[in-house]
Design a protein around this motif. Sequence first.
Motif, PDB file in Angstrom:
ATOM      1  N   GLU A  78       0.840  -1.201   0.000  1.00  0.00           N
ATOM      2  CA  GLU A  78       0.000   0.000   0.000  1.00  0.00           C
ATOM      3  C   GLU A  78       0.877   1.254   0.000  1.00  0.00           C
ATOM      4  O   GLU A  78       0.583   2.232  -0.683  1.00  0.00           O
ATOM      5  CB  GLU A  78      -0.912  -0.014   1.227  1.00  0.00           C
ATOM      6  N   TYR A  79       1.962   1.189   0.731  1.00  0.00           N
ATOM      7  CA  TYR A  79       2.880   2.327   0.795  1.00  0.00           C
ATOM      8  C   TYR A  79       3.500   2.610  -0.577  1.00  0.00           C
ATOM      9  O   TYR A  79       3.570   3.755  -1.011  1.00  0.00           O
ATOM     10  CB  TYR A  79       3.975   2.044   1.828  1.00  0.00           C
ATOM     11  N   ILE A  80       3.929   1.579  -1.285  1.00  0.00           N
ATOM     12  CA  ILE A  80       4.567   1.789  -2.591  1.00  0.00           C
ATOM     13  C   ILE A  80       3.562   2.297  -3.617  1.00  0.00           C
ATOM     14  O   ILE A  80       3.932   2.959  -4.589  1.00  0.00           O
ATOM     15  CB  ILE A  80       5.287   0.512  -3.100  1.00  0.00           C
ATOM     16  N   SER A  81       2.288   2.045  -3.401  1.00  0.00           N
ATOM     17  CA  SER A  81       1.286   2.596  -4.323  1.00  0.00           C
ATOM     18  C   SER A  81       1.303   4.122  -4.276  1.00  0.00           C
ATOM     19  O   SER A  81       0.995   4.779  -5.271  1.00  0.00           O
ATOM     20  CB  SER A  81      -0.109   2.042  -4.034  1.00  0.00           C
ATOM     21  N   GLU A  82       1.686   4.688  -3.136  1.00  0.00           N
ATOM     22  CA  GLU A  82       1.841   6.146  -3.036  1.00  0.00           C
ATOM     23  C   GLU A  82       2.989   6.622  -3.930  1.00  0.00           C
ATOM     24  O   GLU A  82       2.916   7.703  -4.510  1.00  0.00           O
ATOM     25  CB  GLU A  82       2.080   6.569  -1.588  1.00  0.00           C
ATOM     26  N   VAL A  83       4.036   5.824  -4.009  1.00  0.00           N
ATOM     27  CA  VAL A  83       5.148   6.170  -4.897  1.00  0.00           C
ATOM     28  C   VAL A  83       4.656   6.198  -6.338  1.00  0.00           C
ATOM     29  O   VAL A  83       4.965   7.117  -7.094  1.00  0.00           O
ATOM     30  CB  VAL A  83       6.325   5.178  -4.739  1.00  0.00           C
ATOM     31  N   GLU A  84       3.865   5.195  -6.705  1.00  0.00           N
ATOM     32  CA  GLU A  84       3.297   5.159  -8.061  1.00  0.00           C
ATOM     33  C   GLU A  84       2.515   6.444  -8.356  1.00  0.00           C
ATOM     34  O   GLU A  84       2.652   7.027  -9.426  1.00  0.00           O
ATOM     35  CB  GLU A  84       2.358   3.966  -8.221  1.00  0.00           C
ATOM     36  N   LYS A  85       1.697   6.856  -7.407  1.00  0.00           N
ATOM     37  CA  LYS A  85       0.890   8.067  -7.595  1.00  0.00           C
ATOM     38  C   LYS A  85       1.773   9.302  -7.734  1.00  0.00           C
ATOM     39  O   LYS A  85       1.515  10.158  -8.576  1.00  0.00           O
ATOM     40  CB  LYS A  85      -0.090   8.233  -6.432  1.00  0.00           C
ATOM     41  N   GLN A  86       2.795   9.409  -6.891  1.00  0.00           N
ATOM     42  CA  GLN A  86       3.695  10.562  -6.953  1.00  0.00           C
ATOM     43  C   GLN A  86       4.442  10.608  -8.284  1.00  0.00           C
ATOM     44  O   GLN A  86       4.719  11.675  -8.811  1.00  0.00           O
ATOM     45  CB  GLN A  86       4.715  10.527  -5.810  1.00  0.00           C
ATOM     46  N   CYS A  87       4.758   9.441  -8.825  1.00  0.00           N
ATOM     47  CA  CYS A  87       5.509   9.379 -10.078  1.00  0.00           C
ATOM     48  C   CYS A  87       4.666   9.784 -11.281  1.00  0.00           C
ATOM     49  O   CYS A  87       5.200  10.010 -12.363  1.00  0.00           O
ATOM     50  CB  CYS A  87       6.059   7.977 -10.299  1.00  0.00           C
ATOM     51  N   ALA A  88       3.377   9.890 -11.093  1.00  0.00           N
ATOM     52  CA  ALA A  88       2.516  10.317 -12.200  1.00  0.00           C
ATOM     53  C   ALA A  88       2.778  11.768 -12.573  1.00  0.00           C
ATOM     54  O   ALA A  88       2.511  12.183 -13.691  1.00  0.00           O
ATOM     55  CB  ALA A  88       1.049  10.117 -11.827  1.00  0.00           C
TER      56      ALA A  88
END
Length: 125
Positions: A78-88
């Motif tokens: 769940e935490y790494i999904s935040e990284v995915e969002k930030q990388c957008a």
Amino acid sequence: MEEQRYLYLEIMRQHMQEFYLLDEKQVEEVLPRFLRTLFQYMNQLEVLQQQGDVAALAKASHAVRGTLLNLGLFDLAEYISEVEKQCADPCDLPACHSLLVKLREKLQPLYPVAPACTNLDQEAL
């Protein structure tokens, strides 16, 4: 840190036994491979972050999330999904870097040789 390492290993073992229906011996054979894959992806994330390639970083973050889910580490996934969002957003590369540093810190207990898992020696990783 030892306590967190043990907790992570137990979560992963239990998940693999329940989800993949593996016995203990099979888990001990497969777990180092999953961890090696995770560490390779984490190293790739760092390289991509240094290169500033946000599209590739988002894709690699997705791969890390999948590996964490396969290991049963749902809170870290769940935490790494935040990284995915930030990388957008290419403008959020510093925020993405900050999240990656925090993720590496969260995974730090798994990086050293894990005495609780006999197959996790330096050569296996």
